[in-house]
Motif scaffolding. Structure first.
Motif, PDB file in Angstrom:
ATOM      1  N   ALA A 199       0.831  -1.200   0.000  1.00 46.56           N
ATOM      2  CA  ALA A 199       0.000   0.000   0.000  1.00 46.56           C
ATOM      3  C   ALA A 199       0.869   1.254   0.000  1.00 46.56           C
ATOM      4  O   ALA A 199       0.569   2.227  -0.708  1.00 46.56           O
ATOM      5  N   LEU A 200       1.954   1.246   0.750  1.00 48.52           N
ATOM      6  CA  LEU A 200       2.853   2.399   0.767  1.00 48.52           C
ATOM      7  C   LEU A 200       3.438   2.635  -0.615  1.00 48.52           C
ATOM      8  O   LEU A 200       3.518   3.770  -1.091  1.00 48.52           O
ATOM      9  N   ASP A 235       2.217   2.029  -3.435  1.00 49.42           N
ATOM     10  CA  ASP A 235       1.218   2.585  -4.352  1.00 49.42           C
ATOM     11  C   ASP A 235       1.049   4.089  -4.172  1.00 49.42           C
ATOM     12  O   ASP A 235       0.594   4.786  -5.090  1.00 49.42           O
ATOM     13  N   ASP A 236       1.420   4.598  -2.996  1.00 56.32           N
ATOM     14  CA  ASP A 236       1.218   6.014  -2.686  1.00 56.32           C
ATOM     15  C   ASP A 236       2.384   6.904  -3.099  1.00 56.32           C
ATOM     16  O   ASP A 236       2.252   8.126  -3.092  1.00 56.32           O
ATOM     17  N   TRP A 237       3.537   6.304  -3.426  1.00 57.05           N
ATOM     18  CA  TRP A 237       4.735   7.084  -3.723  1.00 57.05           C
ATOM     19  C   TRP A 237       5.118   6.975  -5.198  1.00 57.05           C
ATOM     20  O   TRP A 237       4.943   5.922  -5.814  1.00 57.05           O
ATOM     21  N   ALA A 293      10.427   4.963  -1.753  1.00 53.03           N
ATOM     22  CA  ALA A 293       9.740   3.956  -2.564  1.00 53.03           C
ATOM     23  C   ALA A 293      10.734   2.932  -3.109  1.00 53.03           C
ATOM     24  O   ALA A 293      10.419   1.730  -3.186  1.00 53.03           O
ATOM     25  N   SER A 309       5.696  10.580   8.009  1.00 51.19           N
ATOM     26  CA  SER A 309       4.405  10.957   7.408  1.00 51.19           C
ATOM     27  C   SER A 309       3.607  11.888   8.314  1.00 51.19           C
ATOM     28  O   SER A 309       2.865  12.751   7.838  1.00 51.19           O
TER      29      SER A 309
END
Length: 211
Positions: free
Chosen positions: A3-4, A6-8, A15, A62
Motif C-alpha cells: 500500500a505504501l 502505491d502512494d509514492w 519507494a 508521514s
C-alpha cells in the motif's frame, strides 16, 4: 508495504527502498513457510519486530514527527535528483540492518523470554537472505556498461559499504545492549550513539553524484 508503494512515485527514494524491503520480507515469509528456520515462532517474531521498526519510521515521517537518526537521511534526500536508486536502496538497508535489526533482536528476546544467543540461528538465516538479495539489488539498480564512465563514483561509493559488515555490527550491538540491560542509562546512550553513527553512514551513501 504494498500500500505504501502505491502512494509514492516510483523514483521516490523511500519507494525504492520499500520495493527492495518488500522483496526481502516476502522471501523471509517463504523461507518460514518452507521450514528453513530452526524455530518458526522465533523467526516470525523477529521478522515482524524487524518490519515494525521500518514502518514506525515511515509513520513518524508521514506525521511530521522526527524519525530515528538512522532513517533521516533517506527521508531528507528521497527526492534529490542527484541521488541514484542504488544509493537509496543501500541507505535504507544500512538503516534497517545497522540499527533496526539489533533492536528488533532485543524486542524478540523480550517477547519470547530468551537471550540473543538463543536466536543466533534465526538472526544468521535472516542475514543470509539479505546478503543473497543484496547482489541482485546491486545488479538491478547499477547503471549498464554504457554508463560506466558516469557511474565510476557510484561504483566506488557502493563498494565502500558491506551488508555483511553491517550485519556483524548489528549482532555485536545487540549483544552489547543485552549485556547493558541492567544499566538503562548506559544502554540508552549506546542506542542513541548507534542510531547517530548509522545515520552518518547513510548520509555518506546518499552523497549526490554528477550526471
Amino acid at each position: 508495504m504494498r500500500a505504501l508503494g502505491d502512494d509514492w512515485p516510483p523514483h521516490d527514494g523511500v519507494a525504492v527502498f520499500n520495493r527492495v524491503y518488500l522483496s526481502v520480507t516476502e522471501e523471509i515469509g517463504r523461507s518460514i513457510g518452507r521450514g528453513a528456520f530452526p524455530d518458526t515462532r522465533a523467526a516470525a517474531t523477529l521478522g515482524g519486530r524487524f518490519a515494525q521498526r521500518y514502518l514506525a519510521a515511515v509513520d513518524a515521517a508521514s506525521d511530521g514527527r522526527t524519525p530515528p537518526a538512522c532513517w533521516r537521511p533517506l527521508f531528507q534526500y528521497r527526492r534529490h535528483p542527484g541521488v541514484r536508486p542504488l544509493q537509496f536502496a543501500l541507505a535504507g538497508i544500512n538503516a534497517h540492518i545497522g540499527h533496526d535489526l539489533a533492536l528488533a533482536l532485543l524486542d524478540t528476546c523480550r517477547a519470547l523470554g530468551c537471550e540473543p544467543a538463543d536466536l543466533e540461528d534465526e538472526f544468521d538465516r535472516v542475514g543470509d537472505i539479505l546478503v543473497a538479495l543484496e547482489e541482485h539489488i546491486r545488479e538491478e539498480l547499477m547503471p549498464g556498461p554504457d554508463l560506466l564512465q558516469i557511474s565510476d563514483p557510484l561504483t566506488h561509493l557502493a563498494g565502500s559499504w558491506s551488508l555483511e559488515r553491517a550485519r556483524d555490527g548489528a549482532w555485536a550491538a545487540a549483544r552489547a545492549l543485552w549485556a547493558l540491560r541492567e544499566l538503562p542509562g548506559v544502554a540508552e546512550e549506546f542506542t542513541q550513539r548507534l542510531d547517530g553513527a548509522v545515520g552518518l553512514v547513510g548520509r555518506i551513501l546518499l552523497t549526490p553524484l554528477p550526471d
